[in-house]
Design a protein around this motif. Sequence first.
Motif, PDB file in Angstrom:
ATOM      1  N   GLN A  60      24.727  20.818  -1.424  1.00 21.29           N
ATOM      2  CA  GLN A  60      25.803  20.643  -2.412  1.00 21.29           C
ATOM      3  C   GLN A  60      25.385  19.649  -3.490  1.00 21.29           C
ATOM      4  OE1 GLN A  60      29.143  19.495  -0.001  1.00 21.29           O
ATOM      5  NE2 GLN A  60      29.610  21.600   0.593  1.00 21.29           N
ATOM      6  N   ARG A  61      24.790  18.541  -3.079  1.00 20.61           N
ATOM      7  CA  ARG A  61      24.315  17.560  -4.060  1.00 20.61           C
ATOM      8  C   ARG A  61      23.174  18.127  -4.891  1.00 20.61           C
ATOM      9  NH1 ARG A  61      25.529  14.371   0.277  1.00 20.61           N
ATOM     10  NH2 ARG A  61      23.415  14.344   1.117  1.00 20.61           N
ATOM     11  N   PHE A  62      22.312  18.888  -4.244  1.00 22.80           N
ATOM     12  CA  PHE A  62      21.175  19.474  -4.928  1.00 22.80           C
ATOM     13  C   PHE A  62      21.632  20.430  -6.035  1.00 22.80           C
ATOM     14  CE2 PHE A  62      17.660  22.559  -5.282  1.00 22.80           C
ATOM     15  CZ  PHE A  62      16.652  21.683  -5.646  1.00 22.80           C
ATOM     16  N   ALA A  63      22.723  21.138  -5.808  1.00 20.16           N
ATOM     17  CA  ALA A  63      23.252  22.048  -6.838  1.00 20.16           C
ATOM     18  C   ALA A  63      23.558  21.279  -8.126  1.00 20.16           C
ATOM     19  CB  ALA A  63      24.495  22.767  -6.324  1.00 20.16           C
ATOM     20  N   GLY A  64      24.076  20.068  -7.998  1.00 22.71           N
ATOM     21  CA  GLY A  64      24.335  19.246  -9.180  1.00 22.71           C
ATOM     22  C   GLY A  64      23.053  18.852  -9.887  1.00 22.71           C
ATOM     23  N   LEU A  65      22.028  18.515  -9.106  1.00 24.45           N
ATOM     24  CA  LEU A  65      20.725  18.194  -9.698  1.00 24.45           C
ATOM     25  C   LEU A  65      20.136  19.402 -10.409  1.00 24.45           C
ATOM     26  CD1 LEU A  65      18.927  16.049  -6.985  1.00 24.45           C
ATOM     27  CD2 LEU A  65      19.531  15.367  -9.296  1.00 24.45           C
ATOM     28  N   GLU A  66      20.266  20.564  -9.809  1.00 23.81           N
ATOM     29  CA  GLU A  66      19.748  21.781 -10.441  1.00 23.81           C
ATOM     30  C   GLU A  66      20.360  21.983 -11.816  1.00 23.81           C
ATOM     31  OE1 GLU A  66      18.387  25.147  -7.383  1.00 23.81           O
ATOM     32  OE2 GLU A  66      20.507  24.626  -7.221  1.00 23.81           O
ATOM     33  N   GLN A  67      21.654  21.706 -11.942  1.00 23.49           N
ATOM     34  CA  GLN A  67      22.310  21.872 -13.235  1.00 23.49           C
ATOM     35  C   GLN A  67      21.769  20.881 -14.258  1.00 23.49           C
ATOM     36  OE1 GLN A  67      24.444  24.438 -14.109  1.00 23.49           O
ATOM     37  NE2 GLN A  67      23.875  23.614 -16.102  1.00 23.49           N
ATOM     38  N   ILE A  68      21.550  19.653 -13.829  1.00 17.18           N
ATOM     39  CA  ILE A  68      20.981  18.644 -14.733  1.00 17.18           C
ATOM     40  C   ILE A  68      19.596  19.099 -15.191  1.00 17.18           C
ATOM     41  CG2 ILE A  68      20.039  16.295 -14.844  1.00 17.18           C
ATOM     42  CD1 ILE A  68      22.370  15.505 -12.916  1.00 17.18           C
ATOM     43  N   TRP A  69      18.780  19.553 -14.250  1.00 20.55           N
ATOM     44  CA  TRP A  69      17.426  20.003 -14.584  1.00 20.55           C
ATOM     45  C   TRP A  69      17.463  21.219 -15.502  1.00 20.55           C
ATOM     46  CZ3 TRP A  69      15.637  19.652  -8.825  1.00 20.55           C
ATOM     47  CH2 TRP A  69      15.500  18.305  -8.482  1.00 20.55           C
ATOM     48  N   LYS A  70      18.422  22.099 -15.283  1.00 13.72           N
ATOM     49  CA  LYS A  70      18.570  23.267 -16.156  1.00 13.72           C
ATOM     50  C   LYS A  70      18.921  22.809 -17.576  1.00 13.72           C
ATOM     51  CE  LYS A  70      20.366  27.507 -15.218  1.00 13.72           C
ATOM     52  NZ  LYS A  70      21.379  28.465 -14.762  1.00 13.72           N
ATOM     53  N   ASP A  71      19.865  21.876 -17.678  1.00 14.03           N
ATOM     54  CA  ASP A  71      20.288  21.369 -18.991  1.00 14.03           C
ATOM     55  C   ASP A  71      19.134  20.695 -19.735  1.00 14.03           C
ATOM     56  OD1 ASP A  71      22.837  22.257 -18.367  1.00 14.03           O
ATOM     57  OD2 ASP A  71      23.611  20.254 -17.887  1.00 14.03           O
ATOM     58  N   LYS A  72      18.208  20.087 -18.994  1.00 11.76           N
ATOM     59  CA  LYS A  72      17.064  19.409 -19.601  1.00 11.76           C
ATOM     60  C   LYS A  72      15.883  20.351 -19.842  1.00 11.76           C
ATOM     61  CE  LYS A  72      18.148  14.791 -18.002  1.00 11.76           C
ATOM     62  NZ  LYS A  72      18.240  14.150 -19.298  1.00 11.76           N
ATOM     63  N   GLY A  73      16.018  21.600 -19.424  1.00 11.34           N
ATOM     64  CA  GLY A  73      14.967  22.578 -19.668  1.00 11.34           C
ATOM     65  C   GLY A  73      13.894  22.646 -18.599  1.00 11.34           C
ATOM     66  N   PHE A  74      14.138  22.023 -17.447  1.00  8.49           N
ATOM     67  CA  PHE A  74      13.141  22.060 -16.383  1.00  8.49           C
ATOM     68  C   PHE A  74      13.197  23.353 -15.569  1.00  8.49           C
ATOM     69  CE2 PHE A  74      13.695  17.242 -16.434  1.00  8.49           C
ATOM     70  CZ  PHE A  74      12.635  17.079 -17.307  1.00  8.49           C
ATOM     71  N   ILE A  75      14.283  24.086 -15.696  1.00 10.34           N
ATOM     72  CA  ILE A  75      14.425  25.366 -14.996  1.00 10.34           C
ATOM     73  C   ILE A  75      14.393  26.463 -16.047  1.00 10.34           C
ATOM     74  CG2 ILE A  75      15.968  26.813 -13.629  1.00 10.34           C
ATOM     75  CD1 ILE A  75      17.062  24.304 -12.347  1.00 10.34           C
ATOM     76  N   ASN A  76      13.592  27.465 -15.777  1.00  8.71           N
ATOM     77  CA  ASN A  76      13.500  28.610 -16.662  1.00  8.71           C
ATOM     78  C   ASN A  76      14.850  29.339 -16.656  1.00  8.71           C
ATOM     79  OD1 ASN A  76      13.098  31.248 -17.686  1.00  8.71           O
ATOM     80  ND2 ASN A  76      10.900  31.038 -17.335  1.00  8.71           N
ATOM     81  N   HIS A  77      15.566  29.300 -17.777  1.00 10.47           N
ATOM     82  CA  HIS A  77      16.902  29.863 -17.850  1.00 10.47           C
ATOM     83  C   HIS A  77      16.931  31.381 -17.633  1.00 10.47           C
ATOM     84  CE1 HIS A  77      17.427  25.957 -19.698  1.00 10.47           C
ATOM     85  NE2 HIS A  77      18.697  26.080 -19.466  1.00 10.47           N
ATOM     86  N   GLN A  78      15.902  32.084 -18.091  1.00 10.95           N
ATOM     87  CA  GLN A  78      15.896  33.527 -17.941  1.00 10.95           C
ATOM     88  C   GLN A  78      15.692  33.945 -16.485  1.00 10.95           C
ATOM     89  OE1 GLN A  78      14.096  32.029 -20.464  1.00 10.95           O
ATOM     90  NE2 GLN A  78      15.590  32.593 -22.015  1.00 10.95           N
ATOM     91  N   LYS A  79      14.836  33.247 -15.791  1.00 14.88           N
ATOM     92  CA  LYS A  79      14.506  33.621 -14.409  1.00 14.88           C
ATOM     93  C   LYS A  79      15.363  32.883 -13.395  1.00 14.88           C
ATOM     94  CE  LYS A  79       9.687  34.426 -15.602  1.00 14.88           C
ATOM     95  NZ  LYS A  79       8.315  33.967 -15.358  1.00 14.88           N
ATOM     96  N   GLY A  80      16.006  31.795 -13.808  1.00 14.07           N
ATOM     97  CA  GLY A  80      16.768  30.991 -12.866  1.00 14.07           C
ATOM     98  C   GLY A  80      15.876  30.261 -11.875  1.00 14.07           C
TER      99      GLY A  80
END
Length: 82
Positions: A60-80
């Motif tokens: 559950q906490r990790f899901a919040g981190l994933e969103q932060i990383w997505k917002d900062k561009g660390f996660i490929n938005h197209q591939k998730g």
Amino acid sequence: IPTGVAEKDMVKILGLGCQMWGEFTPTADRLYFQTFPRIAAHAETGWVPAENKSYQEFRQRFAGLEQIWKDKGFINHQKGKY
């Protein structure tokens, strides 16, 4: 604190460390995939007392981190993916 450390030496432990091995990593996406989730899991081991550890709560906490990383561009938005 690792098992086997003398009680008198426990106060000398200031934190924990995590490293990324020096292997060839071809892309930033792959580097993030190999590094960021491991950093989160490693930090969890240092921040949460053993008696309070819960994989479900970590997720559950990790899901919040994933969103932060997505917002900062660390996660490929197209591939998730990282």
